[in-house]
Design a protein around this motif. Sequence first.
Motif, PDB file in Angstrom:
ATOM      1  N   ARG A   1       4.455 -37.107  45.933  1.00 45.56           N
ATOM      2  CA  ARG A   1       4.408 -37.736  45.324  1.00 45.56           C
ATOM      3  C   ARG A   1       3.245 -37.931  44.071  1.00 45.56           C
ATOM      4  N   ALA A   2       2.214 -38.073  44.958  1.00 45.24           N
ATOM      5  CA  ALA A   2       1.295 -37.973  44.805  1.00 45.24           C
ATOM      6  C   ALA A   2       1.220 -37.247  43.334  1.00 45.24           C
ATOM      7  N   ARG A   3       1.577 -35.803  43.745  1.00 44.69           N
ATOM      8  CA  ARG A   3       1.490 -34.460  42.182  1.00 44.69           C
ATOM      9  C   ARG A   3       2.707 -35.223  41.482  1.00 44.69           C
ATOM     10  N   LYS A   4       3.643 -36.429  41.209  1.00 40.25           N
ATOM     11  CA  LYS A   4       4.871 -36.334  40.671  1.00 40.25           C
ATOM     12  C   LYS A   4       4.494 -37.872  39.949  1.00 40.25           C
ATOM     13  N   VAL A   5       3.594 -38.402  40.350  1.00 37.62           N
ATOM     14  CA  VAL A   5       3.256 -39.656  39.708  1.00 37.62           C
ATOM     15  C   VAL A   5       1.956 -39.616  38.503  1.00 37.62           C
ATOM     16  N   GLY A   6       1.790 -38.143  38.115  1.00 42.67           N
ATOM     17  CA  GLY A   6       0.863 -37.543  38.175  1.00 42.67           C
ATOM     18  C   GLY A   6      -1.010 -37.262  38.737  1.00 42.67           C
ATOM     19  N   GLY A   7      -0.717 -37.542  39.514  1.00 39.36           N
ATOM     20  CA  GLY A   7      -2.462 -36.893  40.101  1.00 39.36           C
ATOM     21  C   GLY A   7      -2.276 -36.086  41.242  1.00 39.36           C
ATOM     22  N   THR A   8      -3.040 -35.804  41.978  1.00 34.01           N
ATOM     23  CA  THR A   8      -3.647 -34.730  41.875  1.00 34.01           C
ATOM     24  C   THR A   8      -3.339 -35.378  44.255  1.00 34.01           C
ATOM     25  N   THR A   9      -3.718 -33.995  45.308  1.00 35.04           N
ATOM     26  CA  THR A   9      -3.806 -34.387  46.610  1.00 35.04           C
ATOM     27  C   THR A   9      -4.242 -34.042  47.432  1.00 35.04           C
ATOM     28  N   LEU A  10      -4.775 -34.266  48.701  1.00 37.42           N
ATOM     29  CA  LEU A  10      -5.783 -33.475  49.317  1.00 37.42           C
ATOM     30  C   LEU A  10      -5.175 -31.612  49.261  1.00 37.42           C
TER      31      LEU A  10
END
Length: 172
Positions: free
Chosen positions: A82-91
């Motif tokens: 979800r973090a990637r789908k909204v355009g961000g990155t994650t852990l």
Amino acid sequence: MTHTPAKMREIAPLRTPSDLGEEATRDIAAALTTLLADVFALYLKTKNFHWHMSGPHFRDYHLMLDDQGEQLFAMTDDIAERARKVGGTTLRSIGQIHRLQRIADNDADFVTAQDMLAELAQDNQQLTAFLRATHAVCDEYNDVATASVIENWIDQTERRTWFLYEATRSNH
């Protein structure tokens, strides 16, 4: 065929296209990444207690915690994606999980079965609050897709809390 050295290649940003906007992407991805750290911390604590369970109700508790651990682990990929789908990155690492997690670890050599269950019930209640706070961030930016999956995770987390709480009640 020639290869360009890695440091000479232009690195493309990891920005998945999104109509949510830059501020929404930043805030939602950050909230999801912190939530992901909490879910990983709770997953590992649940597995820790699963592995170290003992006592007269061993089998029932061992199996319940195994089921709960599987449910938590299943959430991790969905949260990160979800973090990637909204355009961000994650852990990116265990160290980052440690820096971000709000669910406390338990490194004790021995914890009674009842204390394990009570602690996990509290942790799941805390996770419910974190899920609701993340939902509020999504609501602020009209991210209905992320809010929708969070609602399912809240239901799952409340169910885990309920099972853990009921398992700690005395029959008196």
